[in-house]
Scaffold this active site. Structure first.
Site, mmCIF file in Angstrom:
data_model
loop_
_atom_site.group_PDB
_atom_site.id
_atom_site.type_symbol
_atom_site.label_atom_id
_atom_site.label_comp_id
_atom_site.label_asym_id
_atom_site.label_seq_id
_atom_site.Cartn_x
_atom_site.Cartn_y
_atom_site.Cartn_z
ATOM 1 N N ASN A 13 -21.475 114.612 -37.357
ATOM 2 C CA ASN A 13 -20.532 113.666 -36.758
ATOM 3 C C ASN A 13 -19.175 113.908 -37.406
ATOM 4 O O ASN A 13 -18.954 113.512 -38.549
ATOM 5 C CB ASN A 13 -21.029 112.230 -37.008
ATOM 6 C CG ASN A 13 -20.034 111.190 -36.542
ATOM 7 O OD1 ASN A 13 -19.052 111.503 -35.856
ATOM 8 N ND2 ASN A 13 -20.280 109.944 -36.909
ATOM 9 N N TRP A 14 -18.281 114.561 -36.664
ATOM 10 C CA TRP A 14 -16.986 114.939 -37.257
ATOM 11 C C TRP A 14 -16.028 113.762 -37.385
ATOM 12 O O TRP A 14 -14.983 113.890 -38.014
ATOM 13 C CB TRP A 14 -16.320 116.031 -36.419
ATOM 14 C CG TRP A 14 -17.039 117.335 -36.417
ATOM 15 C CD1 TRP A 14 -18.241 117.641 -36.994
ATOM 16 C CD2 TRP A 14 -16.587 118.540 -35.790
ATOM 17 N NE1 TRP A 14 -18.558 118.951 -36.769
ATOM 18 C CE2 TRP A 14 -17.563 119.528 -36.025
ATOM 19 C CE3 TRP A 14 -15.464 118.877 -35.048
ATOM 20 C CZ2 TRP A 14 -17.438 120.832 -35.551
ATOM 21 C CZ3 TRP A 14 -15.337 120.175 -34.569
ATOM 22 C CH2 TRP A 14 -16.318 121.136 -34.825
ATOM 23 N N LYS A 15 -16.365 112.658 -36.706
ATOM 24 C CA LYS A 15 -15.473 111.485 -36.717
ATOM 25 C C LYS A 15 -14.077 111.917 -36.242
ATOM 26 O O LYS A 15 -13.978 112.790 -35.386
ATOM 27 C CB LYS A 15 -15.476 110.819 -38.095
ATOM 28 C CG LYS A 15 -16.909 110.554 -38.567
ATOM 29 C CD LYS A 15 -17.026 109.662 -39.754
ATOM 30 C CE LYS A 15 -18.495 109.470 -40.106
ATOM 31 N NZ LYS A 15 -18.712 108.545 -41.202
ATOM 32 N N HIS A 104 -22.555 103.553 -33.828
ATOM 33 C CA HIS A 104 -22.236 103.925 -35.212
ATOM 34 C C HIS A 104 -21.592 102.722 -35.898
ATOM 35 O O HIS A 104 -20.853 101.970 -35.270
ATOM 36 C CB HIS A 104 -21.291 105.129 -35.232
ATOM 37 C CG HIS A 104 -21.128 105.700 -36.601
ATOM 38 N ND1 HIS A 104 -20.300 105.125 -37.546
ATOM 39 C CD2 HIS A 104 -21.705 106.767 -37.203
ATOM 40 C CE1 HIS A 104 -20.383 105.831 -38.666
ATOM 41 N NE2 HIS A 104 -21.227 106.827 -38.490
ATOM 42 N N GLU A 106 -19.144 102.444 -37.741
ATOM 43 C CA GLU A 106 -17.672 102.378 -37.639
ATOM 44 C C GLU A 106 -17.251 101.824 -36.277
ATOM 45 O O GLU A 106 -16.238 101.149 -36.163
ATOM 46 C CB GLU A 106 -17.076 103.769 -37.909
ATOM 47 C CG GLU A 106 -17.161 104.119 -39.388
ATOM 48 C CD GLU A 106 -17.352 105.595 -39.695
ATOM 49 O OE1 GLU A 106 -17.108 106.435 -38.809
ATOM 50 O OE2 GLU A 106 -17.770 105.906 -40.834
ATOM 51 N N GLU A 176 -28.463 104.538 -40.870
ATOM 52 C CA GLU A 176 -27.270 104.822 -41.663
ATOM 53 C C GLU A 176 -26.856 103.560 -42.429
ATOM 54 O O GLU A 176 -26.133 102.713 -41.883
ATOM 55 C CB GLU A 176 -26.121 105.264 -40.751
ATOM 56 C CG GLU A 176 -26.370 106.579 -40.056
ATOM 57 C CD GLU A 176 -25.065 107.336 -39.807
ATOM 58 O OE1 GLU A 176 -25.045 108.547 -40.064
ATOM 59 O OE2 GLU A 176 -24.074 106.719 -39.391
ATOM 60 N N GLY A 182 -19.915 107.891 -46.460
ATOM 61 C CA GLY A 182 -18.641 108.335 -47.012
ATOM 62 C C GLY A 182 -18.395 107.882 -48.445
ATOM 63 O O GLY A 182 -17.279 107.979 -48.951
ATOM 64 N N SER A 219 -23.936 110.125 -46.737
ATOM 65 C CA SER A 219 -23.733 111.033 -47.874
ATOM 66 C C SER A 219 -24.825 112.098 -47.992
ATOM 67 O O SER A 219 -25.248 112.438 -49.099
ATOM 68 C CB SER A 219 -23.584 110.249 -49.179
ATOM 69 O OG SER A 219 -22.450 109.396 -49.112
ATOM 70 N N GLY A 240 -21.785 113.237 -41.873
ATOM 71 C CA GLY A 240 -20.351 113.107 -41.691
ATOM 72 C C GLY A 240 -19.621 114.189 -42.469
ATOM 73 O O GLY A 240 -19.511 115.336 -42.032
ATOM 74 N N GLY A 241 -19.142 113.844 -43.665
ATOM 75 C CA GLY A 241 -18.302 114.735 -44.472
ATOM 76 C C GLY A 241 -18.809 116.165 -44.588
ATOM 77 O O GLY A 241 -18.045 117.120 -44.366
#
Ligand code: 13P
Length: 265
Positions: A13-15, A104, A106, A176, A182, A219, A240-241
């Protein structure tokens, strides 16, 4: 993963990261780097909406196919309409996109997505043949208040409202925990596996959830992915990251491929 034949899903997930050109460049580099056999794993990259067209075009036309496919990070539930800034399911399917991340944290936190809107989107995804990756997870305050299990069960139940049980094998859930996203604080593998098992148990009240894939996200990095993916109820990762870096993402995919080979046919 040791007792079933569920295929691992590794989704990035590149956000809100990467321009269209950067997404194109990443796609080509990922293709070049991913040389080992990863055919036992469903690998998905979810770029920002604006880059979806270019990335799918790169995979299909420039590269002539790749060992990974694309997913969207969100979408609206209606087929079309006056919803400024939004993306409708047919716009995604017209690009050949197969997956969509829904609910998600966010989106829930910053864009007022509720259990009800997530459920509408799940219904819309299924209507259009998209595979939803449905996210659930508790905040730190909810965990500390001992509300994790009740909250997860409620999120799962709400997401499944009016969804036919026969569709369960096609669904993907992602646990999640918000406090692990993150932050560098990964949920312990045993606890992550326990909550993924709880999601499966909740789904089992509706129908046969033995084939539903349940991912862990929060993470996930190359140095913890093997342990997380080795547990019985974690069927993949939503990253993510670490998905923004070609070699980190590839290493996690390789861990899944390595573990898949141990799964009895
Ligand atoms: P991180 O891997 O950066 O913690 O993000 C997890 C996530 O939100 C994936 O959807």
């Amino acid at each position: 993963m040791t007792t079933t034949s569920r295929r691992f899903v590794i989704a990035g997930n590149w956000k809100m990261y990467k321009t269209v050109d950067e997404a194109h460049d990443f796609t080509r580099r990922l293709y070049d780097q991913m040389k080992d056999d990863v055919s036992s794993v469903d690998v998905v990259i979810c770029p920002p909406t604006l880059a979806l067209d270019r990335v799918t075009h790169t995979i299909e036309k420039e590269l002539g196919g790749a060992p990974f496919s694309t997913g969207a990070q969100t979408m609206e539930s209606g087929d079309e309409g006056a919803f400024t800034g939004e993306t409708a399911p047919p716009m995604l399917t017209s690009l050949g996109i197969q997956f969509v991340i829904l609910g998600h944290s966010e989106r829930r936190q910053y864009y007022n997505e509720t259990n009800e809107t997530v459920n509408k989107k799940v219904q819309a995804a299924l209507k259009h043949g998209l595979t939803p990756i449905i996210c659930v997870g508790e905040t730190l305050a909810q965990r500390e208040a001992g509300e994790t299990d009740t909250l997860i069960q409620a999120q799962v139940k709400a997401a499944m409202t009016q969804i036919d049980a026969v569709i369960l094998p096609q669904l993907i859930f992602a646990y999640e925990p918000v406090w692990a996203i993150g932050t560098g604080k990964t949920c312990e593998a045993t606890e992550a596996n326990r909550v993924c098992g709880l999601i499966r148990t909740s789904l089992s009240k509706i129908g046969d959830a033995s084939k539903t894939r349940i991912l862990y996200g929060g993470s996930v990095k190359p140095d913890n992915s093997l342990e997380l993916l080795s547990t019985p109820d974690i069927d993949g990762a939503l990253i993510g990251g670490a998905s923004l870096d070609v070699s980190s993402f590839t290493q996690i995919v390789y861990h899944a491929a390595q573990l898949s080979q141990k799964v009895p046919a």
